[in-house]
Design an enzyme around this catalytic site. Structure first.
Site, PDB file in Angstrom:
ATOM      1  N   CYS A   1     -34.446  18.574 -43.420  1.00 40.10           N
ATOM      2  CA  CYS A   1     -33.361  17.824 -44.064  1.00 40.10           C
ATOM      3  C   CYS A   1     -33.810  16.412 -44.444  1.00 40.10           C
ATOM      4  O   CYS A   1     -34.202  15.623 -43.580  1.00 40.10           O
ATOM      5  CB  CYS A   1     -32.161  17.737 -43.124  1.00 40.10           C
ATOM      6  SG  CYS A   1     -31.487  19.337 -42.660  1.00 40.10           S
TER       7      CYS A   1
ATOM      8  N   THR B   1     -25.542  15.633 -41.842  1.00 43.82           N
ATOM      9  CA  THR B   1     -26.703  14.795 -41.554  1.00 43.82           C
ATOM     10  C   THR B   1     -26.393  13.344 -41.946  1.00 43.82           C
ATOM     11  O   THR B   1     -25.586  13.089 -42.851  1.00 43.82           O
ATOM     12  CB  THR B   1     -27.943  15.271 -42.324  1.00 43.82           C
ATOM     13  OG1 THR B   1     -27.671  15.193 -43.733  1.00 43.82           O
ATOM     14  CG2 THR B   1     -28.287  16.705 -41.969  1.00 43.82           C
TER      15      THR B   1
ATOM     16  N   ASP C   1     -39.249  12.703 -45.608  1.00 41.61           N
ATOM     17  CA  ASP C   1     -39.850  11.556 -46.277  1.00 41.61           C
ATOM     18  C   ASP C   1     -40.456  12.015 -47.608  1.00 41.61           C
ATOM     19  O   ASP C   1     -41.298  12.909 -47.627  1.00 41.61           O
ATOM     20  CB  ASP C   1     -40.937  10.967 -45.381  1.00 41.61           C
ATOM     21  CG  ASP C   1     -41.401   9.597 -45.847  1.00 41.61           C
ATOM     22  OD1 ASP C   1     -41.351   9.339 -47.070  1.00 41.61           O
ATOM     23  OD2 ASP C   1     -41.816   8.790 -44.998  1.00 41.61           O
TER      24      ASP C   1
ATOM     25  N   GLY D   1     -37.804  16.870 -37.921  1.00 41.38           N
ATOM     26  CA  GLY D   1     -37.446  15.554 -38.411  1.00 41.38           C
ATOM     27  C   GLY D   1     -35.946  15.358 -38.314  1.00 41.38           C
ATOM     28  O   GLY D   1     -35.282  15.005 -39.296  1.00 41.38           O
TER      29      GLY D   1
END
Length: 281
Positions: A176, A254, A179, A98
């Protein structure tokens, strides 16, 4: 009367010259994707059938590997029934599941230039952005050879993780800001569960680590509970993490991490180590 140019048309028009960085505004896509839907995905039948040379051309070798197109358990070997799969000189060792727009990937790549790093992302446009950015960075840093060790594929890791990696291949997995799937009926779609943790244990080498970060405390507690309850993992202590540059990079690089920082939110980090499998009786 012609309507407004579509996003892909604008995206293509924005690529004025080779090596130009892609513009994120042309690759925006809704944040949520249903992992249980039948996405139009291409994935290898097994890790041996995966052509990694297109993702890491600088590591490609001249000797392909022969993969049988039949079941060797029932059919005698036949060179005419084999396909040749290009090979690379080393395996992928780090996976960012992800990966989003690749902030962590591009931060880690120059820190670990000899380690192959892969992002896995289910959203089509976001995957394409990361791939285009990797190409642009490789061209911009051609003299130094940086960023040739990073790539991204579109994949649904909840379904197909073992199709890409063999047992014990990875040294690090990053999860990281996944959802949260707040509603209880959606918890089955969370990227951490007893079943998925077994798949992470399969592809991780003994001593390998799973790095997790979220700004949702409930999800943090869920992650900790499910990894601590799995026989293949143990929690890495805070003192041991102080010297781990991956933790600080994950916190700061991120896109979600930067957004949480701007909004003054909290970040919950927990890391787990893959234990040695017990000896067979």
């Amino acid at each position: 009367m012609a309507g407004a140019p579509k996003k892909r048309q604008k995206r293509d028009e924005s690529k004025q010259e080779e090596g130009q960085m892609p513009q994120k505004k042309f690759y925006r896509q809704r944040a949520h994707a249903n992992p249980f839907s039948d996405h139009d995905l291409t994935y290898p039948a097994s890790p041996a059938a995966m052509d990694w040379s297109q993702h890491y051309p600088a590591f490609a070798t001249t000797t392909p590997s022969s993969i049988p197109t039949h079941d060797p358990r029932t059919t005698p070997p036949d060179p005419n029934n084999e396909i040749q799969v290009p090979q690379i000189s080393q395996q992928v060792q780090i996976a960012d599941i992800g990966c989003g727009f690749g902030g962590l990937l591009f931060a880690l790549a120059p820190k670990m230039p000899s380690t192959l790093i892969l992002g896995l992302e289910i959203r089509t446009s976001v995957t394409e952005f990361v791939q285009e950015k990797a190409k642009a960075l490789r061209l911009q840093h051609a003299s130094s050879g940086l960023y040739r060790n990073v790539s991204c594929i579109r994949a649904n890791t909840m379904k197909f993780l073992p199709n890409f990696f063999v047992k014990g291949q990875l040294s690090k997995i990053f999860l990281c800001f996944p959802d949260p799937h707040f509603k209880a009926r959606k918890h089955k779609a969370r990227i951490v569960s007893g079943t998925l943790n077994s798949e992470y244990a399969f592809v991780l080498a003994a001593g390998g680590r799973v790095y997790t970060i979220t700004d949702v405390e409930d999800l943090h507690l869920w992650i900790a509970k499910h990894f601590e309850g799995h026989a293949s993992f143990e929690r890495v202590g805070e003192e041991e993490l102080e010297g781990d540059e991956c933790v600080e990079t994950m916190r700061r690089e991120t896109e979600e991490g930067k957004k949480v920082e701007r909004n003054g939110g909290r970040k919950f980090v927990v890391v787990f180590r893959r234990l040695e499998d017990p000896p067979c009786p």
